[in-house]
Design a protein around this motif. Sequence first.
Motif, PDB file in Angstrom:
ATOM      1  N   LEU A  76      -8.921 -31.657  19.577  1.00  0.00           N
ATOM      2  CA  LEU A  76     -10.031 -31.726  18.623  1.00  0.00           C
ATOM      3  C   LEU A  76     -11.384 -31.761  19.326  1.00  0.00           C
ATOM      4  O   LEU A  76     -12.364 -31.215  18.821  1.00  0.00           O
ATOM      5  CB  LEU A  76      -9.886 -32.960  17.735  1.00  0.00           C
ATOM      6  CG  LEU A  76      -8.832 -32.894  16.626  1.00  0.00           C
ATOM      7  CD1 LEU A  76      -8.769 -34.226  15.895  1.00  0.00           C
ATOM      8  CD2 LEU A  76      -9.136 -31.768  15.660  1.00  0.00           C
TER       9      LEU A  76
ATOM     10  N   HIS B 189      -9.993 -42.447  18.197  1.00  0.00           N
ATOM     11  CA  HIS B 189      -8.599 -42.799  17.943  1.00  0.00           C
ATOM     12  C   HIS B 189      -8.223 -43.992  18.813  1.00  0.00           C
ATOM     13  O   HIS B 189      -8.441 -43.960  20.034  1.00  0.00           O
ATOM     14  CB  HIS B 189      -7.674 -41.628  18.285  1.00  0.00           C
ATOM     15  CG  HIS B 189      -7.958 -40.376  17.525  1.00  0.00           C
ATOM     16  ND1 HIS B 189      -7.770 -39.123  18.058  1.00  0.00           N
ATOM     17  CD2 HIS B 189      -8.414 -40.183  16.268  1.00  0.00           C
ATOM     18  CE1 HIS B 189      -8.096 -38.201  17.166  1.00  0.00           C
ATOM     19  NE2 HIS B 189      -8.490 -38.833  16.067  1.00  0.00           N
TER      20      HIS B 189
ATOM     21  N   THR C 297      -2.891 -40.570  11.856  1.00  0.00           N
ATOM     22  CA  THR C 297      -4.147 -40.194  12.515  1.00  0.00           C
ATOM     23  C   THR C 297      -4.570 -38.791  12.110  1.00  0.00           C
ATOM     24  O   THR C 297      -5.756 -38.534  11.840  1.00  0.00           O
ATOM     25  CB  THR C 297      -3.975 -40.285  14.044  1.00  0.00           C
ATOM     26  OG1 THR C 297      -3.687 -41.650  14.388  1.00  0.00           O
ATOM     27  CG2 THR C 297      -5.218 -39.828  14.781  1.00  0.00           C
ATOM     28  N   TYR C 298      -3.606 -37.886  12.062  1.00  0.00           N
ATOM     29  CA  TYR C 298      -3.894 -36.522  11.583  1.00  0.00           C
ATOM     30  C   TYR C 298      -4.443 -36.550  10.158  1.00  0.00           C
ATOM     31  O   TYR C 298      -5.473 -35.922   9.859  1.00  0.00           O
ATOM     32  CB  TYR C 298      -2.619 -35.660  11.635  1.00  0.00           C
ATOM     33  CG  TYR C 298      -2.636 -34.538  10.635  1.00  0.00           C
ATOM     34  CD1 TYR C 298      -3.331 -33.362  10.893  1.00  0.00           C
ATOM     35  CD2 TYR C 298      -2.000 -34.678   9.399  1.00  0.00           C
ATOM     36  CE1 TYR C 298      -3.385 -32.343   9.952  1.00  0.00           C
ATOM     37  CE2 TYR C 298      -2.046 -33.670   8.456  1.00  0.00           C
ATOM     38  CZ  TYR C 298      -2.740 -32.499   8.731  1.00  0.00           C
ATOM     39  OH  TYR C 298      -2.798 -31.510   7.792  1.00  0.00           O
ATOM     40  N   SER C 299      -3.759 -37.253   9.255  1.00  0.00           N
ATOM     41  CA  SER C 299      -4.142 -37.240   7.844  1.00  0.00           C
ATOM     42  C   SER C 299      -5.552 -37.786   7.631  1.00  0.00           C
ATOM     43  O   SER C 299      -6.358 -37.197   6.887  1.00  0.00           O
ATOM     44  CB  SER C 299      -3.139 -38.055   7.009  1.00  0.00           C
ATOM     45  OG  SER C 299      -1.882 -37.431   6.970  1.00  0.00           O
TER      46      SER C 299
ATOM     47  N   THR D 132      -8.011 -37.988   9.837  1.00  0.00           N
ATOM     48  CA  THR D 132      -8.997 -37.090  10.430  1.00  0.00           C
ATOM     49  C   THR D 132      -9.178 -35.846   9.585  1.00  0.00           C
ATOM     50  O   THR D 132     -10.310 -35.397   9.334  1.00  0.00           O
ATOM     51  CB  THR D 132      -8.571 -36.711  11.864  1.00  0.00           C
ATOM     52  OG1 THR D 132      -8.348 -37.903  12.619  1.00  0.00           O
ATOM     53  CG2 THR D 132      -9.628 -35.866  12.548  1.00  0.00           C
ATOM     54  N   HIS D 133      -8.084 -35.275   9.139  1.00  0.00           N
ATOM     55  CA  HIS D 133      -8.138 -34.058   8.322  1.00  0.00           C
ATOM     56  C   HIS D 133      -8.892 -34.311   7.027  1.00  0.00           C
ATOM     57  O   HIS D 133      -9.660 -33.453   6.563  1.00  0.00           O
ATOM     58  CB  HIS D 133      -6.713 -33.588   8.030  1.00  0.00           C
ATOM     59  CG  HIS D 133      -6.617 -32.180   7.555  1.00  0.00           C
ATOM     60  ND1 HIS D 133      -6.507 -31.849   6.217  1.00  0.00           N
ATOM     61  CD2 HIS D 133      -6.612 -30.997   8.230  1.00  0.00           C
ATOM     62  CE1 HIS D 133      -6.438 -30.539   6.094  1.00  0.00           C
ATOM     63  NE2 HIS D 133      -6.501 -29.995   7.295  1.00  0.00           N
TER      64      HIS D 133
ATOM     65  N   LEU E 166      -3.898 -34.834  20.646  1.00  0.00           N
ATOM     66  CA  LEU E 166      -4.721 -34.447  19.500  1.00  0.00           C
ATOM     67  C   LEU E 166      -6.193 -34.689  19.800  1.00  0.00           C
ATOM     68  O   LEU E 166      -7.057 -33.868  19.447  1.00  0.00           O
ATOM     69  CB  LEU E 166      -4.299 -35.252  18.272  1.00  0.00           C
ATOM     70  CG  LEU E 166      -5.090 -35.037  16.985  1.00  0.00           C
ATOM     71  CD1 LEU E 166      -4.967 -33.593  16.502  1.00  0.00           C
ATOM     72  CD2 LEU E 166      -4.634 -36.010  15.900  1.00  0.00           C
TER      73      LEU E 166
ATOM     74  N   ASN F 244      -0.353 -38.990   2.625  1.00  0.00           N
ATOM     75  CA  ASN F 244      -1.404 -38.006   2.852  1.00  0.00           C
ATOM     76  C   ASN F 244      -2.299 -37.820   1.626  1.00  0.00           C
ATOM     77  O   ASN F 244      -3.524 -37.762   1.748  1.00  0.00           O
ATOM     78  CB  ASN F 244      -0.778 -36.670   3.254  1.00  0.00           C
ATOM     79  CG  ASN F 244      -1.805 -35.631   3.628  1.00  0.00           C
ATOM     80  OD1 ASN F 244      -2.558 -35.794   4.569  1.00  0.00           O
ATOM     81  ND2 ASN F 244      -1.840 -34.537   2.866  1.00  0.00           N
TER      82      ASN F 244
ATOM     83  N   THR G 226       0.981 -38.953  12.630  1.00  0.00           N
ATOM     84  CA  THR G 226       0.667 -38.211  11.401  1.00  0.00           C
ATOM     85  C   THR G 226      -0.412 -38.934  10.591  1.00  0.00           C
ATOM     86  O   THR G 226      -1.265 -38.292   9.976  1.00  0.00           O
ATOM     87  CB  THR G 226       1.924 -37.996  10.554  1.00  0.00           C
ATOM     88  OG1 THR G 226       2.937 -37.386  11.364  1.00  0.00           O
ATOM     89  CG2 THR G 226       1.628 -37.091   9.362  1.00  0.00           C
TER      90      THR G 226
END
Length: 266
Positions: free
Chosen positions: A176, A146, A121-123, A125-126, A172, A70, A119
């Motif tokens: 979003l 995604h 993909t989350y990281s 995007t975030h 997700l 991350n 995770t």
Amino acid sequence: MSNNIPFLHERHAVVTGASRGIGAAIASALAHAGAHLTLIGRSRDGLEKIASELSPQARVHIEAVDVTDNAAVHAAMQAAEQALGPIHILVNNAGQASSASFEKTDLAIWQSMININLTGTYSCTHAALPSMVQAAANGAPGRIIHVASTAGLQGYAYVSAYTAAKHGVVGLTRALALELARKNITVNAICPGYTETDIVQSAIANIVAKTGKTPAQAREALAGRNPQKQLVQPEEIAQTVLWLCGPGSGAINGQAIAIDGGELAG
């Protein structure tokens, strides 16, 4: 805008898992449409190879990063913005599949599939979102795409952890899309079926090892899952990404688009 100017001219696209397969095909399509590119992947050698191929068409920046790290992902997105300006497009393509029966899916396999596919993909995007929100507020529409899987839309035996992770990516996407709808950013997922990639080659090898089938028979078995009886090509996925990034796709939001030769149609 002149018809001679590519429709993604001066737009900055970040593509993860960009050193081969689907990611490389997406990067090539975006480059030929005029985008500046940040390519993210674990293999610097692979990224440099793709960058050298695309540099005649686009400005290319590379970041050798594991999407499960991350802190490194956030640093990479900051470096990308410094190199090529605000981020307008994010394609979360990095992923990995591991096959095992659920009984043999230990916590390490489970966590690895969640970390890489969901995770990660989350990281990404975030980390990219602040730049994208600012650019969108200044009039440059944002696109988050995604690359999930048909395993995000139905169950598959012997890949339970991968299937759970890809279902998470689709969830997700939908969440979003609702959050960002008023911020000039769309969020969609592409759900490929069996595609001509290293993941499918690994699946073929696994089938050969466990069943005694020949590689040709194993390949035919995978291709036979869809009515067209052929594997999806990375370029077909890249063209869908290109369409979602285009000027006529602004109302496409929160969708999970299957590219599977009709596998899920029945």
